[in-house]
Design an enzyme around this catalytic site. Structure first.
Site, PDB file in Angstrom:
ATOM      1  N   SER A   6       0.759  -1.006   0.046  1.00 45.48           N
ATOM      2  CA  SER A   6       0.002  -0.070  -0.148  1.00 45.48           C
ATOM      3  C   SER A   6       0.945   1.382   0.071  1.00 45.48           C
ATOM      4  O   SER A   6       2.147   1.069   0.081  1.00 45.48           O
ATOM      5  CB  SER A   6      -0.964   0.096   1.297  1.00 45.48           C
ATOM      6  OG  SER A   6      -0.075   0.255   2.236  1.00 45.48           O
ATOM      7  N   LYS A   7       0.351   2.387  -0.073  1.00 47.15           N
ATOM      8  CA  LYS A   7       0.847   3.490  -0.115  1.00 47.15           C
ATOM      9  C   LYS A   7       1.960   3.903   1.260  1.00 47.15           C
ATOM     10  O   LYS A   7       2.943   4.503   1.113  1.00 47.15           O
ATOM     11  CB  LYS A   7       0.189   4.827   0.054  1.00 47.15           C
ATOM     12  CG  LYS A   7      -0.673   5.036  -1.188  1.00 47.15           C
ATOM     13  CD  LYS A   7      -1.325   6.343  -1.254  1.00 47.15           C
ATOM     14  CE  LYS A   7      -2.353   6.304  -2.353  1.00 47.15           C
ATOM     15  NZ  LYS A   7      -3.815   6.440  -2.180  1.00 47.15           N
TER      16      LYS A   7
END
Ligand code: GLU
Length: 488
Positions: free
Chosen positions: A255-256
């Site tokens: 994810s980010k």
């Protein structure tokens, strides 16, 4: 195996950038189609009106173009199965819903959100699966009339089997069985008339003649619903292949939080498409468990769903950057120069190389190609040719602490001033001789020169750098450093 030419699709929901997971899905579908003479279709799934944006569609399209994943049918391409944007296919979904209603495979449901919530609470209390209780599936015509007269706006639900199993035959995961009792009569069309994700996908996969659905395994729970729908519509389900999850180095879903994860960010960081395609291909697929480097052409030739694994893949940033360096080194100098120019557009250096007698990108490429791991490294290694000299703190500290710096710089100024011709060969010969005369190892001798002319500790080769800077500019920078040292 079916001998029809495969038709596969990438079906992004345009709610943001194209991220690693989506890009891998797109790549696998593209490779699968290109390797088998099939068609690759881009379908925009924008029925989630609150989250879909046109900007995201443009971003996804531009990332796919940059990666070289061209589509045969879809936005901006030809195709007999359009439109390829779901919100433009409303009449198709309406017609499909009407057909299901007419055949008795679907029904109108008038339950209000409050009634549904109350039913869910009871189901939870009784430890039953939280599925629609089927209240409206057998309404008499008078009950129907009452509901209508109360002004309730119905949704449309699929009539699903209460018992038994639905089996997803997955080429990657094998057979996965779902108990029908845990699914319940799900919604096909919302009261607003907008189809749900599952309904739109099933209708489109059928109408677009999709033969293989290759997508992330987060969609696996949707697949039995789509199979039920296809069966109700009298359509043959495609073959499914659900791709394993991608994890970050800490083994949690990528994810980010793990840093860059969008294709666009990798492009901005100076990754090249060859490396990204190669690296993405290996996130779940392997050819022989050993080979890591594959050109796009080799991937097209070798990719198969049979060799996609079922265990989560880990995104390893170090391996990716290593691979990027490999592709940069492999490029012809001309190709690398044009990639760098494209990359520099819009940056501080844009337009500077080649202007005012400064070196061109093509002239600098031979000096830096071996040292570059990303296209961004070009500016880091060469910006001192173009921009006013700025000393990195660490470099300046080293220069000021170096007891040899002053004598070395003075000897170099004298040496290069007296050269008959200022060429790479003459500079090299002369500086080597100076180092020897001062009884300094070449590296030690060159370090203060490097810092004085570049402000950095890491640069292209020093002889090449001086030759490229030119005699006058080199002397000017060396003298400025001498003054700094003398004043310290
Ligand atoms: N639109 C879905 C998504 O972006 C993909 C649907 C599918 O591949 O069936 O996650």
């Amino acid at each position: 195996m079916n001998d029809k030419k495969p038709r596969v699709r990438f079906a992004p929901s345009p709610t943001g950038h194209l991220h690693v997971g989506g890009a891998r899905t797109a790549l696998y579908n593209w490779l699968f189609a290109r390797g088998r003479g099939g068609s690759f279709i881009l379908r925009i799934e924008d029925t989630d009106l609150s989250r879909s944006t046109d900007e995201s569609i443009q971003q996804i399209i531009s990332s796919m173009r940059w990666l070289g994943l061209d589509w045969d049918e879809g936005p901006g391409a030809a195709g007999d199965h359009g439109p390829y944007r779901q919100m433009e296919r409303m009449d198709i979904y309406q017609e499909a819903a009407s057909a299901l209603l007419d055949a008795g495979r679907a029904y109108h449901c008038y339950c209000s959100p409050e009634e549904l919530e109350a039913a869910r609470t009871v189901a939870r209390q009784e430890s039953r699966p939280v599925v629609y209780n089927g209240r409206c599936c057998g309404l008499s015509s008078s009950e129907l009339q009452t509901m209508e007269s109360e002004g309730r706006q119905p949704v449309i639900r699929l009539r699903t089997p209460r018992e038994g199993f639905t089996v997803v035959r997955d080429t990657i995961k094998g057979d996965v069985q779902f108990e029908n009792s845990t699914i319940g009569d799900f919604i096909l069309v919302r009261s607003s008339g907008v189809p749900t994700y599952n309904f739109a996908v099933a209708v489109d996969d059928a109408r677009m003649g999709i033969t293989h659905v290759i997508r992330g395994d987060d969609h696996l729970p949707n697949t039995p619903r789509q199979i039920m729908l296809l069966e109700a519509m009298g359509e043959e389900p495609p073959l499914y292949g659900h791709l394993p999850l991608i994890l970050g180095a800490d083994k949690t879903p990528l994810s980010k939080r793990h840093g860059a994860s969008a294709v666009e960010e990798f492009r901005k960081q100076g990754y090249v498409r060859e490396a990204l395609c190669n690296y993405l291909a290996l996130l779940g697929w392997s050819f022989d468990g050993e080979t890591t480097l594959f050109s796009i052409e080799e991937l097209v030739e070798k990719f198969s769903l049979e060799r996609v694994g079922n265990t989560a893949a880990v995104f390893d940033g170090e391996k990716f950057i290593w691979m990027n360096g490999h592709y940069i080194r492999e490029m012809s100098e001309g190709e690398l120069a044009s990639r760098i120019i494209e990359y520099l557009a819009g940056s501080d250096l844009a337009g500077l190389p080649g202007s005012d007698g400064k070196p061109t990108v093509a002239e600098l490429v031979p000096l830096v190609q071996e040292k570059m791991k990303t296209l961004a490294d070009f500016a880091a290694l060469t910006d001192f040719f173009f921009l006013p000299l700025v000393f990195e703190e660490k470099a300046l500290g080293k220069l000021m602490k170096d007891a040899n710096a002053l004598p070395v710089l003075e000897s170099v100024v004298a040496a290069i001033t007296s050269l008959d011709t200022f060429s790479l060969e003459s500079i090299e010969e002369r500086l080597r001789a100076e180092a020897e005369a001062m009884e300094l190892k070449l590296g030690k001798f060159l370090q203060p020169i490097r810092i004085a002319v570049s402000g950095k500790t890491i640069t292209p080769g020093m002889f090449e750098t001086l030759a490229m800077l030119g005699r006058e500019e080199s002397i000017e920078r060396l003298k400025a450093a001498i003054i700094r040292l003398a004043q310290a």
